[in-house]
Design a protein around this motif. Structure first.
Motif, PDB file in Angstrom:
ATOM      1  N   LEU A  49      -2.946  -9.771 -10.851  1.00 15.58           N
ATOM      2  CA  LEU A  49      -2.344  -8.850  -9.898  1.00 15.58           C
ATOM      3  C   LEU A  49      -1.141  -8.216 -10.584  1.00 15.58           C
ATOM      4  CD1 LEU A  49      -2.117  -7.747  -6.942  1.00 15.58           C
ATOM      5  CD2 LEU A  49      -0.624  -9.718  -6.480  1.00 15.58           C
ATOM      6  N   LYS A  50      -1.116  -6.901 -10.629  1.00 20.05           N
ATOM      7  CA  LYS A  50      -0.010  -6.193 -11.274  1.00 20.05           C
ATOM      8  C   LYS A  50       1.060  -5.783 -10.271  1.00 20.05           C
ATOM      9  CE  LYS A  50      -2.481  -4.432 -15.230  1.00 20.05           C
ATOM     10  NZ  LYS A  50      -1.525  -4.818 -16.259  1.00 20.05           N
ATOM     11  N   SER A  51       0.627  -5.390  -9.093  1.00 21.88           N
ATOM     12  CA  SER A  51       1.585  -4.931  -8.085  1.00 21.88           C
ATOM     13  C   SER A  51       0.954  -5.047  -6.699  1.00 21.88           C
ATOM     14  CB  SER A  51       1.970  -3.470  -8.373  1.00 21.88           C
ATOM     15  OG  SER A  51       2.949  -3.037  -7.464  1.00 21.88           O
ATOM     16  N   LEU A  52       1.813  -5.277  -5.721  1.00 22.05           N
ATOM     17  CA  LEU A  52       1.384  -5.334  -4.327  1.00 22.05           C
ATOM     18  C   LEU A  52       2.339  -4.491  -3.506  1.00 22.05           C
ATOM     19  CD1 LEU A  52      -0.609  -6.752  -2.306  1.00 22.05           C
ATOM     20  CD2 LEU A  52       1.264  -8.353  -1.866  1.00 22.05           C
ATOM     21  N   LEU A  53       1.777  -3.709  -2.600  1.00 16.61           N
ATOM     22  CA  LEU A  53       2.569  -2.822  -1.738  1.00 16.61           C
ATOM     23  C   LEU A  53       2.142  -2.994  -0.292  1.00 16.61           C
ATOM     24  CD1 LEU A  53       4.453  -0.233  -1.372  1.00 16.61           C
ATOM     25  CD2 LEU A  53       2.329   1.073  -1.511  1.00 16.61           C
ATOM     26  N   TRP A  54       3.114  -3.121   0.582  1.00 15.26           N
ATOM     27  CA  TRP A  54       2.889  -2.990   2.020  1.00 15.26           C
ATOM     28  C   TRP A  54       3.643  -1.749   2.465  1.00 15.26           C
ATOM     29  CZ3 TRP A  54       3.648  -8.304   4.933  1.00 15.26           C
ATOM     30  CH2 TRP A  54       2.556  -9.132   4.672  1.00 15.26           C
ATOM     31  N   SER A  55       2.939  -0.817   3.063  1.00 18.04           N
ATOM     32  CA  SER A  55       3.560   0.394   3.609  1.00 18.04           C
ATOM     33  C   SER A  55       3.405   0.383   5.118  1.00 18.04           C
ATOM     34  CB  SER A  55       2.887   1.660   3.059  1.00 18.04           C
ATOM     35  OG  SER A  55       3.217   1.851   1.718  1.00 18.04           O
ATOM     36  N   THR A  56       4.523   0.423   5.805  1.00 18.21           N
ATOM     37  CA  THR A  56       4.519   0.523   7.258  1.00 18.21           C
ATOM     38  C   THR A  56       4.693   1.988   7.610  1.00 18.21           C
ATOM     39  OG1 THR A  56       5.513  -1.662   7.432  1.00 18.21           O
ATOM     40  CG2 THR A  56       5.641  -0.241   9.393  1.00 18.21           C
ATOM     41  N   MET A  57       3.830   2.467   8.502  1.00 20.89           N
ATOM     42  CA  MET A  57       3.860   3.869   8.901  1.00 20.89           C
ATOM     43  C   MET A  57       3.893   3.974  10.411  1.00 20.89           C
ATOM     44  SD  MET A  57       1.076   5.351   6.232  1.00 20.89           S
ATOM     45  CE  MET A  57       1.061   4.758   4.540  1.00 20.89           C
ATOM     46  N   TYR A  88       4.089   4.202  -9.080  1.00 22.56           N
ATOM     47  CA  TYR A  88       3.236   3.252  -8.364  1.00 22.56           C
ATOM     48  C   TYR A  88       2.951   3.770  -6.954  1.00 22.56           C
ATOM     49  CZ  TYR A  88       3.572  -0.569 -11.793  1.00 22.56           C
ATOM     50  OH  TYR A  88       3.459  -1.353 -12.911  1.00 22.56           O
ATOM     51  N   PHE A  89       3.985   4.299  -6.308  1.00 25.62           N
ATOM     52  CA  PHE A  89       3.801   4.811  -4.948  1.00 25.62           C
ATOM     53  C   PHE A  89       2.776   5.938  -4.929  1.00 25.62           C
ATOM     54  CE2 PHE A  89       8.090   2.959  -4.737  1.00 25.62           C
ATOM     55  CZ  PHE A  89       7.909   2.088  -3.675  1.00 25.62           C
ATOM     56  N   ASP A  90       2.868   6.850  -5.896  1.00 29.10           N
ATOM     57  CA  ASP A  90       1.896   7.940  -5.976  1.00 29.10           C
ATOM     58  C   ASP A  90       0.483   7.397  -6.169  1.00 29.10           C
ATOM     59  OD1 ASP A  90       3.925   9.856  -5.776  1.00 29.10           O
ATOM     60  OD2 ASP A  90       4.142  10.023  -7.950  1.00 29.10           O
ATOM     61  N   TYR A  91       0.330   6.467  -7.087  1.00 24.44           N
ATOM     62  CA  TYR A  91      -0.993   5.903  -7.339  1.00 24.44           C
ATOM     63  C   TYR A  91      -1.542   5.239  -6.070  1.00 24.44           C
ATOM     64  CZ  TYR A  91      -1.110   6.554 -12.463  1.00 24.44           C
ATOM     65  OH  TYR A  91      -1.180   7.074 -13.724  1.00 24.44           O
ATOM     66  N   PHE A  92      -0.703   4.441  -5.421  1.00 28.67           N
ATOM     67  CA  PHE A  92      -1.154   3.730  -4.224  1.00 28.67           C
ATOM     68  C   PHE A  92      -1.469   4.686  -3.069  1.00 28.67           C
ATOM     69  CE2 PHE A  92       1.271  -0.287  -5.640  1.00 28.67           C
ATOM     70  CZ  PHE A  92       0.106  -0.948  -6.022  1.00 28.67           C
ATOM     71  N   LEU A  93      -0.557   5.582  -2.752  1.00 25.13           N
ATOM     72  CA  LEU A  93      -0.745   6.454  -1.589  1.00 25.13           C
ATOM     73  C   LEU A  93      -1.856   7.476  -1.815  1.00 25.13           C
ATOM     74  CD1 LEU A  93       2.984   6.895  -0.526  1.00 25.13           C
ATOM     75  CD2 LEU A  93       1.263   5.362   0.463  1.00 25.13           C
ATOM     76  N   ASN A  94      -1.953   8.017  -3.022  1.00 20.80           N
ATOM     77  CA  ASN A  94      -3.043   8.949  -3.309  1.00 20.80           C
ATOM     78  C   ASN A  94      -4.392   8.252  -3.252  1.00 20.80           C
ATOM     79  OD1 ASN A  94      -1.267  11.102  -3.658  1.00 20.80           O
ATOM     80  ND2 ASN A  94      -1.164  10.847  -5.879  1.00 20.80           N
ATOM     81  N   HIS A  99       8.609   0.468   2.876  1.00 17.24           N
ATOM     82  CA  HIS A  99       7.766  -0.009   1.785  1.00 17.24           C
ATOM     83  C   HIS A  99       8.295  -1.370   1.340  1.00 17.24           C
ATOM     84  CE1 HIS A  99       5.414   3.567   0.885  1.00 17.24           C
ATOM     85  NE2 HIS A  99       6.478   4.301   0.591  1.00 17.24           N
ATOM     86  N   GLN A 100       7.388  -2.277   1.076  1.00 14.41           N
ATOM     87  CA  GLN A 100       7.712  -3.525   0.390  1.00 14.41           C
ATOM     88  C   GLN A 100       6.815  -3.549  -0.830  1.00 14.41           C
ATOM     89  OE1 GLN A 100       7.088  -5.915   4.131  1.00 14.41           O
ATOM     90  NE2 GLN A 100       8.622  -7.185   3.111  1.00 14.41           N
ATOM     91  N   ILE A 101       7.420  -3.659  -2.011  1.00 13.93           N
ATOM     92  CA  ILE A 101       6.617  -3.620  -3.231  1.00 13.93           C
ATOM     93  C   ILE A 101       7.077  -4.703  -4.191  1.00 13.93           C
ATOM     94  CG2 ILE A 101       8.088  -1.903  -4.379  1.00 13.93           C
ATOM     95  CD1 ILE A 101       5.380  -0.676  -5.481  1.00 13.93           C
ATOM     96  N   ALA A 102       6.113  -5.260  -4.885  1.00 10.46           N
ATOM     97  CA  ALA A 102       6.391  -6.232  -5.940  1.00 10.46           C
ATOM     98  C   ALA A 102       5.753  -5.711  -7.218  1.00 10.46           C
ATOM     99  CB  ALA A 102       5.816  -7.595  -5.581  1.00 10.46           C
ATOM    100  N   TYR A 103       6.550  -5.662  -8.279  1.00 10.16           N
ATOM    101  CA  TYR A 103       6.072  -5.296  -9.609  1.00 10.16           C
ATOM    102  C   TYR A 103       5.932  -6.596 -10.390  1.00 10.16           C
ATOM    103  CZ  TYR A 103       8.017  -0.780  -8.168  1.00 10.16           C
ATOM    104  OH  TYR A 103       8.326   0.365  -7.491  1.00 10.16           O
ATOM    105  N   LEU A 104       4.718  -7.044 -10.605  1.00 10.31           N
ATOM    106  CA  LEU A 104       4.498  -8.358 -11.203  1.00 10.31           C
ATOM    107  C   LEU A 104       4.183  -8.296 -12.695  1.00 10.31           C
ATOM    108  CD1 LEU A 104       2.355  -9.671  -8.253  1.00 10.31           C
ATOM    109  CD2 LEU A 104       4.772 -10.134  -8.695  1.00 10.31           C
ATOM    110  N   ARG A 105       3.374  -7.331 -13.085  1.00 10.77           N
ATOM    111  CA  ARG A 105       3.008  -7.125 -14.486  1.00 10.77           C
ATOM    112  C   ARG A 105       2.929  -5.622 -14.715  1.00 10.77           C
ATOM    113  NH1 ARG A 105      -0.436 -11.637 -16.869  1.00 10.77           N
ATOM    114  NH2 ARG A 105      -0.062 -13.361 -15.462  1.00 10.77           N
ATOM    115  N   PRO A 106       3.295  -5.163 -15.898  1.00 11.40           N
ATOM    116  CA  PRO A 106       3.254  -3.716 -16.120  1.00 11.40           C
ATOM    117  C   PRO A 106       1.826  -3.183 -16.180  1.00 11.40           C
ATOM    118  CG  PRO A 106       3.853  -4.862 -18.149  1.00 11.40           C
ATOM    119  CD  PRO A 106       3.810  -5.900 -17.053  1.00 11.40           C
TER     120      PRO A 106
END
Length: 174
Positions: free
Chosen positions: A112-120, A34-40, A70-77
């Protein structure tokens, strides 16, 4: 660094296909991927929608953003062979950090399948220490920030509720 404000897309999105090599034995997108998909996807969005090359920015300002949280929620596959939609947006910035929100939906945008907050943190490439954004970078961040999303560090769960309630309101009543 000039961003075309007239044609600015603050919440860009991309359609992706969930590939076999990215899945676990159950045929679901592996949690780490998921991180790869989101960040890419965010990197592609900055290049395509804002004409920003993060490596060129790093060289020009001798600083770059590094993930601190990172804050991530996996809600649905996200399932093997499925088309998914990923949206990204800048929801907060200050003198030396940014917060990117990335959301993953099914292709019909009904779940919504997943939500990510990335602090940088913005870090000097010479000292590897936190540094402040230049005025030009602050102007760019202000141009792309989505102000409709309230960001509070403790507000991640509230944001999940907000998105899910929006889905419920958009469903037809029985």
């Amino acid at each position: 660094m000039k961003i075309d404000l007239k044609n600015l897309v603050k919440v860009p999105e991309s359609k992706l296909f969930v590939r076999f090599q990215d899945c676990d034995v159950l045929g679901h997108l592996n949690n780490v991927r998921y991180f790869d998909y989101f960040l890419n996807t965010r990197e592609e969005h900055t290049r395509h929608y804002y004409a920003l090359n993060l490596m060129e920015l790093s060289k020009k300002y001798r600083a770059t953003w590094v993930v601190t949280n990172h804050q991530i929620a996996y809600l649905r596959p996200a399932d093997l062979g499925e088309n998914i939609i990923i949206q990204t947006q800048l929801i907060h910035f200050d003198k030396n950090s940014i917060v990117i929100e990335a959301s993953m939906y099914n292709e019909a945008r009904t779940h919504l399948k997943s939500l990510l907050w990335s602090t940088m943190r913005y870090v000097s490439v010479e000292t590897a220490r936190s540094t402040e954004h230049s005025e030009e970078v602050l102007d760019m961040l202000a141009a792309v920030q989505v102000t409709e999303v309230e960001h509070r560090p403790e507000g991640f769960q509230d944001r999940l509720i907000e998105i899910n309630q929006a889905f419920k309101r958009s469903l037809p009543t029985p």
